[in-house]
Each structure stands twice: as C-alpha cells, then as structure tokens.
Scaffold this motif. Structure first.
Motif, PDB file in Angstrom:
ATOM      1  N   SER A 280      30.352-104.391 -39.718  1.00  0.00           N
ATOM      2  CA  SER A 280      30.729-103.577 -40.851  1.00  0.00           C
ATOM      3  C   SER A 280      30.115-102.581 -41.399  1.00  0.00           C
ATOM      4  N   VAL A 281      30.886-101.439 -42.198  1.00  0.00           N
ATOM      5  CA  VAL A 281      30.200 -99.643 -42.091  1.00  0.00           C
ATOM      6  C   VAL A 281      29.073-100.527 -43.103  1.00  0.00           C
ATOM      7  N   TYR A 282      29.556-101.996 -43.827  1.00  0.00           N
ATOM      8  CA  TYR A 282      28.719-101.935 -45.485  1.00  0.00           C
ATOM      9  C   TYR A 282      27.969-103.280 -44.934  1.00  0.00           C
ATOM     10  N   SER A 283      27.124-102.591 -46.019  1.00  0.00           N
ATOM     11  CA  SER A 283      25.487-104.215 -45.943  1.00  0.00           C
ATOM     12  C   SER A 283      26.466-105.258 -46.558  1.00  0.00           C
ATOM     13  N   SER A 284      25.712-106.218 -45.626  1.00  0.00           N
ATOM     14  CA  SER A 284      26.279-107.835 -45.713  1.00  0.00           C
ATOM     15  C   SER A 284      25.655-108.411 -47.561  1.00  0.00           C
TER      16      SER A 284
ATOM     17  N   GLU B  35      30.691-104.292 -51.027  1.00  0.00           N
ATOM     18  CA  GLU B  35      31.615-102.980 -51.826  1.00  0.00           C
ATOM     19  C   GLU B  35      31.781-103.719 -53.271  1.00  0.00           C
ATOM     20  N   GLY B  36      30.841-103.584 -54.231  1.00  0.00           N
ATOM     21  CA  GLY B  36      31.478-103.295 -55.218  1.00  0.00           C
ATOM     22  C   GLY B  36      30.272-104.329 -55.136  1.00  0.00           C
TER      23      GLY B  36
ATOM     24  N   SER C 182      20.436 -94.065 -42.706  1.00  0.00           N
ATOM     25  CA  SER C 182      20.021 -93.124 -41.639  1.00  0.00           C
ATOM     26  C   SER C 182      20.771 -93.662 -40.690  1.00  0.00           C
ATOM     27  N   ASN C 183      21.037 -95.251 -39.988  1.00  0.00           N
ATOM     28  CA  ASN C 183      22.066 -95.488 -39.459  1.00  0.00           C
ATOM     29  C   ASN C 183      23.895 -95.972 -39.031  1.00  0.00           C
ATOM     30  N   GLY C 184      23.990 -95.527 -40.382  1.00  0.00           N
ATOM     31  CA  GLY C 184      24.884 -95.038 -41.370  1.00  0.00           C
ATOM     32  C   GLY C 184      25.599 -96.843 -41.749  1.00  0.00           C
ATOM     33  N   VAL C 185      25.092 -97.182 -42.416  1.00  0.00           N
ATOM     34  CA  VAL C 185      25.068 -98.885 -43.268  1.00  0.00           C
ATOM     35  C   VAL C 185      25.473 -98.060 -44.770  1.00  0.00           C
ATOM     36  N   THR C 186      26.680 -98.916 -45.164  1.00  0.00           N
ATOM     37  CA  THR C 186      26.421 -98.546 -46.595  1.00  0.00           C
ATOM     38  C   THR C 186      26.217 -99.457 -47.851  1.00  0.00           C
ATOM     39  N   PHE C 187      25.852 -98.952 -48.636  1.00  0.00           N
ATOM     40  CA  PHE C 187      25.387-100.096 -49.700  1.00  0.00           C
ATOM     41  C   PHE C 187      26.122 -99.678 -50.725  1.00  0.00           C
ATOM     42  N   HIS C 188      26.016-101.033 -51.647  1.00  0.00           N
ATOM     43  CA  HIS C 188      26.213-100.214 -53.374  1.00  0.00           C
ATOM     44  C   HIS C 188      25.425-101.005 -53.709  1.00  0.00           C
TER      45      HIS C 188
END
Length: 279
Positions: A10-14, A18-19, A28-34
């Motif tokens: 997944s591109v999102y952090s578990s 998102e949300g 730096s290696n492409g994982v998105t955090f919210h």
C-alpha cells in the motif's frame, strides 16, 4: 521492527493511513502518512515552522521527508499518545534519534533514555554490541545519564569483546587507546612483581615498614600508581619510601635501585609508536 526498508504494498502507512490525521506527508521511499497537524507541531518546533510556512505560502503539495517509512513510523508511534509505545529496537534506534534530533523532538529522546534505563535494570543481558551502540548514541546526542549507564555495564566486559563489537571509527580509536593502556598496565604489573624480590631482599631495608617482606607497601602503592597512570615514572614514585608515615615514623632508608635494563625497556615501550604492539 523489520529492518527491511522497502515500502509496503500500500502507498499509505498502515499505522497512519488516510484519514488518521489532517496533515499528509511522504517518506523518502514513497509511503504516505496522515498525522494530526496539531500533535506534530506540538512535538516538533521544526515541523511547526514547516507547516506554518506551507500554509502561509498556500503550498498544497505533499511534503516529502528524507526519512524512510520505517523510521517515520517508529518516530510517530513514540509521540502519538493514541499508539502503544514501541519497544526499543536497536536496529532502528540510531535513525530514530537522528530524526528526533533533526526535528527537535525532545519527547523521543526522553523516551529513549527511559527505555535504556528499564533495560539496564532488567536481569536479561544486553549484548555488548548494543551497549557499544548505546554509548555511541549517548555521546553523539549528549545524554549523560544514558552514557553513565552504558559505561557501568561496559566497564565489566572483556575489552577484547568491546573492541570487536563496534564498527565506528571514533569508538574504535578509543578502544585502541584502552587496549594499549591495558597492555601497558599489565606489563608494569609484571615489572613490579619481578622487581619486588630484588627490592625487599636488599640489606638495610628489612627494618623499613614500607619495603620489608610481609608489608610490601611499595607494591600496593605501585599497583595503584600504574593503574591511575601507566608510566615508568609512576612506578618509580611509588618505590620511594614516604619520609613520614602518619607523622609517627621517619624512615632514613635510601630509595632502592631498580635495574637499568627494566628502566630502558619501559622507556623504550613508552617511546614506541602508538600503533606498534607491545611485548
């Protein structure tokens, strides 16, 4: 934590999907955090300035950080009260503290110091490699309490094991110094024990409570002296009889003569290159 730095499928952090919060940013290696904006700004004055700067400039692009996603997850888990505190992971703690220092997150440093204190109190043994790493990190980030705890454990470890447990060049230089110092102390102790027979058998010294057999005050003084300062000069000073012992005894004996060959060998060793071995 798994030391593998490859991003998840997944591109999102578990842990911070998102949300989860109103501030998105990317590793730096492409994982998105919210993450909650107010919490990050509260924990880090650096992030606070970055967020405010972005808002004032109406910048909508997702912020990309220099840290990999594993380091960021570790960092955020420490500062987020909604997350369980992570265990001390020696594979990642150096990256964690480096990021905490960069973003001025004192909470993370305080967490590290508490975790180290707990581990030091545990009956389970901490590996020498981890103790060396702990000492290096404590020195790098000026954590005096943690430095003392690591030293208390390391001082009991065999020096040869300590020397092989660190790849850090600065630490290696210190270990080289300590190894050389230990070799010098051992050589001087052997010299003291060998010389002692000659000194105590000299005529005229049998009545001196400092030099005579059965007391050997000079040996005790010499051993203490060379441990504090492993030098031939320290040994010679220790061989001298005090002129007055507690104000009760005045000794008129002369300083025993120590073999010139011992002195020459000792001074040759002291003059040798710091990189040369001693025998």
């Amino acid at each position: 934590m798994n030391p593998d730095l490859a991003p998840k499928e997944s591109v999102y952090s578990s842990s911070f999907p998102e949300g989860y919060g109103d501030l998105p940013f990317m590793s730096s290696n492409g994982v998105t955090f919210h993450f909650p904006r107010f919490l990050l700004a509260h924990a880090s004055p650096v992030f606070k300035d970055m967020v405010e700067l972005g808002e004032n400039a109406n910048i909508s692009a997702t912020l990309t950080l220099a840290e990999d996603h594993k380091t960021l997850e570790y960092l955020l888990c420490v500062i987020d009260p909604a997350q369980d505190f992570p265990h001390l992971d020696w594979d990642y703690v150096a990256r964690l503290l480096s990021a905490a220092d960069k973003y001025q997150m004192k909470t993370v440093t305080q967490w590290f110091e508490k975790e180290v204190a707990v581990q030091m109190l545990s009956p389970a043994e901490i590996s020498i490699g981890h103790l060396c790493l702990c000492l290096n990190l404590a020195c790098a980030f000026e954590l005096d309490g943690t430095m003392n705890r690591a030293l208390e454990r390391l001082v009991k470890c065999p020096l040869s094991n300590v020397a092989t447990s660190s790849n850090d060049h600065k630490q290696g230089a210190i270990e080289g110094l300590l190894n050389r110092r230990s070799e010098r102390i051992l050589w001087l102790i052997e010299a003291i024990l060998s010389i002692d027979g000659d000194i105590t058998s000299r005529s005229g010294l049998d009545k001196c409570p400092f030099h005579r057999n059965g007391n050997r005050g000079w040996v005790r003084a010499a051993l203490k002296g060379v441990v504090r300062k492993p030098s031939w000069a320290a040994l010679i000073r220790a061989a001298k009889c005090p002129k007055n012992q507690s104000g009760m005894f005045k000794c008129t004996c002369e300083q025993p003569t120590i073999s010139v060959s011992w002195m020459k060998k000792a001074l040759d060793i002291e003059a040798s290159s710091p990189l040369a071995g001693e025998s």
